[in-house]
Design a protein around this motif. Structure first.
Motif, PDB file in Angstrom:
ATOM      1  N   TYR A   1     -13.116 -23.030  10.953  1.00 44.02           N
ATOM      2  CA  TYR A   1     -12.685 -24.393  11.251  1.00 44.02           C
ATOM      3  C   TYR A   1     -12.325 -25.142   9.976  1.00 44.02           C
ATOM      4  O   TYR A   1     -12.768 -24.796   8.887  1.00 44.02           O
ATOM      5  N   ALA A   2     -11.523 -26.186  10.154  1.00 40.25           N
ATOM      6  CA  ALA A   2     -11.202 -27.097   9.062  1.00 40.25           C
ATOM      7  C   ALA A   2     -11.344 -28.517   9.597  1.00 40.25           C
ATOM      8  O   ALA A   2     -10.850 -28.827  10.679  1.00 40.25           O
ATOM      9  N   ASP A   3     -12.051 -29.355   8.844  1.00 38.00           N
ATOM     10  CA  ASP A   3     -12.138 -30.767   9.194  1.00 38.00           C
ATOM     11  C   ASP A   3     -10.936 -31.459   8.568  1.00 38.00           C
ATOM     12  O   ASP A   3     -10.715 -31.370   7.358  1.00 38.00           O
ATOM     13  N   LEU A   4     -10.163 -32.126   9.400  1.00 39.27           N
ATOM     14  CA  LEU A   4      -8.925 -32.764   8.955  1.00 39.27           C
ATOM     15  C   LEU A   4      -9.033 -34.265   9.102  1.00 39.27           C
ATOM     16  O   LEU A   4      -9.581 -34.771  10.078  1.00 39.27           O
ATOM     17  N   GLU A   5      -8.492 -34.982   8.134  1.00 35.74           N
ATOM     18  CA  GLU A   5      -8.450 -36.438   8.203  1.00 35.74           C
ATOM     19  C   GLU A   5      -7.014 -36.847   8.508  1.00 35.74           C
ATOM     20  O   GLU A   5      -6.108 -36.683   7.680  1.00 35.74           O
ATOM     21  N   LEU A   6      -6.810 -37.355   9.732  1.00 32.44           N
ATOM     22  CA  LEU A   6      -5.471 -37.749  10.171  1.00 32.44           C
ATOM     23  C   LEU A   6      -5.062 -39.084   9.560  1.00 32.44           C
ATOM     24  O   LEU A   6      -3.924 -39.284   9.179  1.00 32.44           O
TER      25      LEU A   6
END
Length: 106
Positions: A75-80
């Motif tokens: 997984y990757a935590d993404l900041e939109l």
């Protein structure tokens, strides 16, 4: 005339290897024009996704542009946007935006 027909009917079939030769040729064409390039593209994509690190800008398969905040194996935590974070499966990340690239919403 009847003798010619009888001679044609009694003619032997070509050898087995000669019968499958067209199929081997068709498979070779598919392999070199379709299958092999697709496998190469998949390998390059897997390598690119494996190299994702914190701070990279990425584009997801859904078209979202985000900044990578955290990365683990799957997984990757993404900041939109500021304060809006989502967790994405790494394989759904489509591409990494080069540092000099600009996104449409910047």
């Amino acid at each position: 005339m009847i003798e010619l027909l009888a001679a044609a009917a009694s003619a032997e079939a070509p050898p087995f290897w000669l019968q499958i030769l067209p199929w081997v040729g068709i498979f070779a064409v598919f392999w070199f024009l379709l299958i092999r390039p697709q496998m190469r593209a998949q390998k390059q994509h897997r390598e690119k996704i494996a190299s994702i690190k914190k701070g990279d800008k990425v584009v997801t398969a859904g078209g979202l542009v985000a900044k990578v905040v955290k990365v683990d194996d799957d997984y990757a935590d993404l900041e939109l946007a500021q304060g809006i974070r989502v967790k994405a499966v790494k394989s759904t990340i489509g591409d990494i935006i080069p540092p000099t690239g600009t996104a449409a919403n910047d």
